[in-house]
Design a protein around this motif. Structure first.
Motif, mmCIF file in Angstrom:
data_model
loop_
_atom_site.group_PDB
_atom_site.id
_atom_site.type_symbol
_atom_site.label_atom_id
_atom_site.label_comp_id
_atom_site.label_asym_id
_atom_site.label_seq_id
_atom_site.Cartn_x
_atom_site.Cartn_y
_atom_site.Cartn_z
ATOM 1 N N VAL A 16 0.805 -1.218 0.000
ATOM 2 C CA VAL A 16 0.000 0.000 0.000
ATOM 3 C C VAL A 16 0.842 1.275 0.000
ATOM 4 N N HIS A 17 1.970 1.259 0.684
ATOM 5 C CA HIS A 17 2.794 2.476 0.767
ATOM 6 C C HIS A 17 3.392 2.878 -0.583
ATOM 7 N N THR A 18 3.538 1.918 -1.496
ATOM 8 C CA THR A 18 4.090 2.240 -2.815
ATOM 9 C C THR A 18 3.057 2.916 -3.714
ATOM 10 N N LYS A 19 1.790 2.862 -3.299
ATOM 11 C CA LYS A 19 0.712 3.444 -4.090
ATOM 12 C C LYS A 19 0.067 4.645 -3.402
ATOM 13 N N SER A 20 0.401 4.862 -2.139
ATOM 14 C CA SER A 20 -0.310 5.833 -1.316
ATOM 15 C C SER A 20 -0.293 7.245 -1.886
ATOM 16 N N ASN A 21 0.822 7.660 -2.446
ATOM 17 C CA ASN A 21 0.896 9.025 -2.978
ATOM 18 C C ASN A 21 -0.083 9.223 -4.124
ATOM 19 N N ARG A 22 -0.251 8.193 -4.966
ATOM 20 C CA ARG A 22 -1.178 8.286 -6.097
ATOM 21 C C ARG A 22 -2.631 8.255 -5.638
ATOM 22 N N TRP A 23 -2.875 7.653 -4.476
ATOM 23 C CA TRP A 23 -4.253 7.487 -4.017
ATOM 24 C C TRP A 23 -4.805 8.706 -3.275
ATOM 25 N N ILE A 24 -3.945 9.650 -2.910
ATOM 26 C CA ILE A 24 -4.421 10.852 -2.209
ATOM 27 C C ILE A 24 -5.428 11.603 -3.074
ATOM 28 N N GLY A 25 -5.020 11.918 -4.290
ATOM 29 C CA GLY A 25 -5.899 12.649 -5.203
ATOM 30 C C GLY A 25 -7.149 11.867 -5.550
ATOM 31 N N GLU A 26 -7.012 10.549 -5.652
ATOM 32 C CA GLU A 26 -8.163 9.707 -5.961
ATOM 33 C C GLU A 26 -9.217 9.790 -4.859
ATOM 34 N N MET A 27 -8.771 9.795 -3.593
ATOM 35 C CA MET A 27 -9.715 9.919 -2.481
ATOM 36 C C MET A 27 -10.442 11.259 -2.525
ATOM 37 N N LEU A 28 -9.751 12.310 -2.908
ATOM 38 C CA LEU A 28 -10.389 13.627 -2.996
ATOM 39 C C LEU A 28 -11.403 13.670 -4.135
ATOM 40 N N GLU A 29 -11.100 12.977 -5.235
ATOM 41 C CA GLU A 29 -12.064 12.895 -6.332
ATOM 42 C C GLU A 29 -13.298 12.087 -5.917
#
Length: 293
Positions: free
Chosen positions: A222-235
């Motif tokens: 999960v930590h290798t993807k976490s940065n990409r998922w921040i914006g996705e959660m906001l969307e």
């Protein structure tokens, strides 16, 4: 439909894997690596995706462009590529396959008004494709023919309607559950660790929530993807708000992925080199210690 040339921006974690499987199924795939990171260039080379240089060459040589980016880059790229398409007066299909809210996609599609491009709404559900696995590209819009022609060629394609926004909506709802749940799991386990009840909680989960605990044990990457998922959660938050529901849960999920992205392992590991045998407790130890610094 005749064989088409697919341009992919960007050949990152998902994009390079999509490109590789399309190529394995005899689809011509190209990209523009101008301005891309060393890692992205390496992934493109690994996938044997041809680099045509700049975006002008990409547009000139593509029949269909797949935009596969982090959410924050999706709209700026769409604006840039629409201007390139307009300047070349090229008849082309553009499929936005990013994790963005339906209303974001609808506004994005307006960039292509006055061009010779046909806009396709896309939403990817599943991880990067491989020889043994195909994610689903949900698609919607007035004309999705070229994307549908790729069905079975390393990916699955499922058309769910004629409206721009429908494919984005199903992606947002699905990821709201899957990635939202992962963020909740991280928060629950980190809190338990900090409050000294981690072992007791895991013991209870093993008795009453064994399937959930099994899924928790699958969070090692999960930590290798976490940065990409921040914006996705906001969307996703924005998507929920558009339906008159609270977006606060997924704003909190974005905060969770934000702190995860700042941990030492997130800063130093990638999907190619992360420690696959790191246990769930080791992972949560790292997260909880970061939170207490």
């Amino acid at each position: 439909m005749k064989n088409i040339t697919v341009g992919i921006i960007s050949p990152g974690d998902m994009g390079h894997a999509v490109g590789a499987q399309l190529i394995n199924n005899n689809v011509n795939v190209i990209t523009s690596l101008e301005g891309r990171s060393k890692r992205t260039k390496s992934l493109a080379k690994y996938a044997k995706i041809q680099d045509v240089g700049n975006l002008k060459n990409l547009v000139e040589n593509s029949d269909l462009i797949l935009s596969i980016l982090v959410p924050s880059q999706a709209v700026p790229f769409a604006k840039t590529i629409s201007e390139t398409i307009k300047s070349l007066d090229k008849s082309i299909y553009f499929a936005d396959c990013n994790a963005i809210a339906p209303q974001t996609t609808q506004k994005m599609s307006e960039y292509f008004n006055g061009t010779s491009a046909i806009f396709i709404d896309g939403g990817i559900i599943g991880g990067p494709p491989s020889e043994n696995y195909q994610p689903v590209f949900y698609t919607s819009g007035p004309d999705t023919t070229p994307l549908e022609s790729l069905n079975g060629k390393g990916i699955k394609v499922n058309n769910i309607g004629s409206e721009i926004g429908q494919a984005s909506a199903i992606k947002m709802c699905y990821a709201g559950m899957t990635k939202g749940t992962i963020a909740l799991n991280i928060s629950v386990l980190s809190t338990a660790k900090i409050l000294g009840v981690y072992d007791s909680l895991i013991a209870e989960f093993s008795k009453s929530q064994s399937e959930m605990l099994k899924r928790m044990n699958g969070m090692s990457e999960v930590h290798t993807k976490s940065n990409r998922w921040i914006g996705e959660m906001l969307e996703i938050s924005s998507t929920f708000e558009s339906a008159n529901l609270s977006g606060m849960f997924h704003k909190a999920a974005a905060d969770t992925y934000d702190f995860v992205s700042k941990t030492e392992i997130a800063l130093n590991e990638t999907p190619e080199n992360y420690k696959e045998d790191r246990s769930l407790e080791e992972l949560i130890d790292i997260f909880s210690k970061y939170l207490q610094e």
